[in-house]
Scaffold this motif. Structure first.
Motif, mmCIF file in Angstrom:
data_model
loop_
_atom_site.group_PDB
_atom_site.id
_atom_site.type_symbol
_atom_site.label_atom_id
_atom_site.label_comp_id
_atom_site.label_asym_id
_atom_site.label_seq_id
_atom_site.Cartn_x
_atom_site.Cartn_y
_atom_site.Cartn_z
ATOM 1 N N ALA C 163 0.824 -1.219 0.000
ATOM 2 C CA ALA C 163 0.000 0.000 0.000
ATOM 3 C C ALA C 163 0.852 1.260 0.000
ATOM 4 C CB ALA C 163 -0.929 -0.001 1.212
ATOM 5 N N GLY C 164 2.180 1.088 -0.029
ATOM 6 C CA GLY C 164 3.041 2.256 -0.099
ATOM 7 C C GLY C 164 3.354 2.901 1.231
ATOM 8 N N HIS C 165 2.937 2.277 2.323
ATOM 9 C CA HIS C 165 3.200 2.885 3.628
ATOM 10 C C HIS C 165 4.584 2.567 4.153
ATOM 11 C CE1 HIS C 165 -0.937 4.173 3.829
ATOM 12 N NE2 HIS C 165 -1.372 2.914 3.655
ATOM 13 N N LEU C 166 5.177 1.494 3.653
ATOM 14 C CA LEU C 166 6.519 1.110 4.111
ATOM 15 C C LEU C 166 7.337 0.686 2.909
ATOM 16 C CD1 LEU C 166 5.631 -1.080 7.247
ATOM 17 C CD2 LEU C 166 6.541 1.248 7.262
ATOM 18 N N GLU C 167 8.638 0.667 3.110
ATOM 19 C CA GLU C 167 9.547 0.191 2.074
ATOM 20 C C GLU C 167 10.296 -1.023 2.606
ATOM 21 O OE1 GLU C 167 12.383 3.105 0.875
ATOM 22 O OE2 GLU C 167 11.168 3.748 -0.839
ATOM 23 N N ILE C 168 9.866 -2.195 2.171
ATOM 24 C CA ILE C 168 10.398 -3.417 2.784
ATOM 25 C C ILE C 168 10.880 -4.379 1.714
ATOM 26 C CG2 ILE C 168 9.804 -5.479 4.091
ATOM 27 C CD1 ILE C 168 7.918 -3.793 5.732
ATOM 28 N N ALA C 169 12.134 -4.763 1.811
ATOM 29 C CA ALA C 169 12.665 -5.716 0.841
ATOM 30 C C ALA C 169 12.319 -7.152 1.229
ATOM 31 C CB ALA C 169 14.180 -5.551 0.736
ATOM 32 N N ASP C 170 12.578 -7.500 2.466
ATOM 33 C CA ASP C 170 12.342 -8.870 2.929
ATOM 34 C C ASP C 170 11.393 -8.816 4.122
ATOM 35 O OD1 ASP C 170 12.419 -11.316 4.202
ATOM 36 O OD2 ASP C 170 14.534 -11.658 3.771
ATOM 37 N N PRO C 171 10.121 -9.090 3.885
ATOM 38 C CA PRO C 171 9.150 -8.881 4.965
ATOM 39 C C PRO C 171 9.401 -9.754 6.188
ATOM 40 C CG PRO C 171 8.037 -9.138 2.850
ATOM 41 C CD PRO C 171 9.478 -9.491 2.629
#
Lengths: 222, 222, 222, 222
Positions: C163-171
DNA sequence: GATGAATGAGTATTCATTCAT
DNA sequence: CATGAATGAATACTCATTCAT
């Protein structure tokens, strides 16, 4: 068989299931007692091997001690029956020493077998093991078992003595000596029943025992 | 001796020294095993009877099983020693059949005693009882005990045969038969060692056994 | 319910019926294991604390080892359920960074509580203590417990990233880091669960963890 | 080493053998405690592994409890020393973000190694296991061990913040978060130290932790 | 009458610790 | 000082027996 008959005389009109269970318990008890000894045999194991629940053993046989007594007496009765059956056609009026020897060689293996079958070893070992804890057991087992056979055998020997085939002063003692000569090597040879004895070995033991017996009790020339 | 004295002076103040605890434990073990059987014998009881703490038994003998083995082997060795001692001065070159009979009548009670003393009954009963659980025990006890005696006795009989006093084909077997004739009534008469046997009764058994043996193995006239 | 009532009527007369003895045993087991550790926990003590006889523990659970395993797996399952419940309404589509922070501040204490309740400390400590003796325990507890929660949390963070709220490569890794940031001070602050942590202190830890997490994973301006 | 030094300050003029024995006992204690846990570790086993008699342990260290405390404190001191050594040349005045990252990547594996060596797992697990029985142990180990390292690390981070390389409000907390980010996956990956972690896996964990840390604490553009 | 469940008593074994040497 | 030997206390587990159904 024998245990079944005994139970039958006591509870003839009971439904079949009851007897079957009692017999199943006693059979299982024998197996477990023979395998583990009295103390190590657990009522649980006997119940499992008999396919019944534990309290059923208490209902039918009143507990471990009584079950043990019943099992031992059953063994003694069965052993006695087999011993008597083996003696049934002995002796049949032998014509002379050679025929007497033949008859002895014929009956002896059946008698020895009574001491060498698994049930006999179990009875013997449990008796030795538990005579301290069950002081009344030894006399009872003797009375119901080997004791009778010995006396019957003594009678047969006496008959042979009367017919002049043997020279016997004390037939009961002679019968005991006869059985001792036949069986004294069994414990050592079979490691108390834990190993089979070769047929030829057994035959040799039997023949040697009979020969010693005959040498000792054959009439002497005057 | 000196060790005993030293221990005594120590015991006076505190019963904790090491002494012959091992022997005390084995003695107590024999008594309790003989009285109760292997399973019922509790290590607690043995420790109490030996006057030591329970772990001491584990330190010295490693556990109940090993203690039992040691006790049994000790019994076997002691029995063997006694048996050999009884045989020591037998036979002493008899002049004829009458003297041979005398010598047999003299040695036989000592041999029979080896089978009728409390330790022998204990050994026998424990052996019968626990051979299933300790399969190596029977051969070991035989090797350390009765087995040796039997062979020595066979040698003595062979000596008599060589001297022309007896006619023996297989000395080992004859020795076994001799012992069987002497001892076969003991279990029944003494209820497996739980009752004393009258001296006269015992003498009768022995004499009967010897006479049967002599009748069977005396040289026949040609 | 009905079973409970029936049992209750029985309990009044005699506490011997079967009831939920199993559960009582497991509860008592947890308490005693947590208090004493696996080795020091005696089956006697557990039986006493559960109000049952010792053999009942063996009937129901087969022994100390298995009881321990069951207790640990029960703990893991309960912890997992609580963790998932805490996550249930997170996240609920935040409108922007501020609301996301609010939602994290709302859910974080419930997650942290999963690590700070007595059962969690017990589980953790017993797991650390007994992983050597029960090598299969750590993987099993992870699978039944925290492992699942971590993956679910990772999914929720991934949703926020989508949703664009976070920037996460490896959840999954980010979820682990999130929990680490929230909980890393707990052992020191609570002395492995032996002391309570002040609410304000805990709130400070949580807020600091969330802020670090947000600074690290908030989207950067292009 | 460390334990040896400590003993030396206490008993400088003792003959060498005494120190050797004390050290041998503590080494053996560590091994056995780590392998078996406190309760299962027997003083016998420790004595055997140290090559001394049991009472010697009591002479030197006063008993199992005290030996355990000494072992744990020794572990803590050694861990602290190693941790401080790893930090010695960090940071060395980086020129910019890239070099800071290099320096973090260089020092982090050495720090992580402090948490991943066998002694660390042993210390951690014994601490978790026995904190209930030894309530004073956790604070003491913290004070002698990780606690100091954390504060030193905090100082180094503060130095970086002062130099403008990082933006840190609470250095101690940031140091804790840094270590948490580096180490939080270790328990799961190594099954509490029972399995090795692949070098690449470990490097990935470390890099991810550093990157998260840097994203969170790098100065923001105004 | 047969059973599942429960129990009190008893087992072998181990351990930390302390004497006496 | 180091040790071999001894011990009191405690542990997990098993068994014959008996309720309540």
């Amino acid at each position: 068989m024998s245990a079944g008959d005994i139970a039958a005389t006591r509870e003839e009109r009971r439904p079949r299931g009851r007897l079957d269970k009692r017999q199943a318990i006693m059979d299982a008890g024998l197996r477990v007692f023979a395998r583990e000894g009295y103390e190590r045999a657990s009522v649980d194991a006997i119940a499992a091997e008999a396919g019944v629940a534990k309290p059923t053993i208490y209902n039918h046989l009143g507990g471990k001690e009584n079950l043990f007594r019943e099992v031992m007496l059953g063994l003694a009765r069965a052993a006695n029956a087999k011993f008597l059956a083996a003696l049934e056609s002995f002796p049949s009026d032998p014509s002379g020493p050679a025929e007497l020897r033949e008859q002895l060689l014929a009956v002896a293996p059946r008698l020895v077998d009574c001491y060498h079958e698994p049930e006999s070893w179990a009875r013997q070992r449990l008796l030795y093991a538990e005579s301290g804890r069950f002081p009344d057991l030894f006399p009872a087992v003797l009375a119901a078992g080997t004791g009778q056979g010995l006396e019957v055998l003594a009678g047969r020997l006496a008959r042979l003595a009367n017919a002049g085939h043997l020279e016997i002063a004390d037939p009961v003692r002679a019968a005991g000596q006869f059985l001792a000569l036949l069986t004294h090597e069994l414990p050592g040879l079979s490691q108390l029943g834990e190993r089979p004895i070769g047929d030829d070995v057994l035959a040799g033991v039997i023949e040697a025992g009979i020969d010693t017996f005959l040498r000792a009790f054959s009439p002497r020339p005057a």
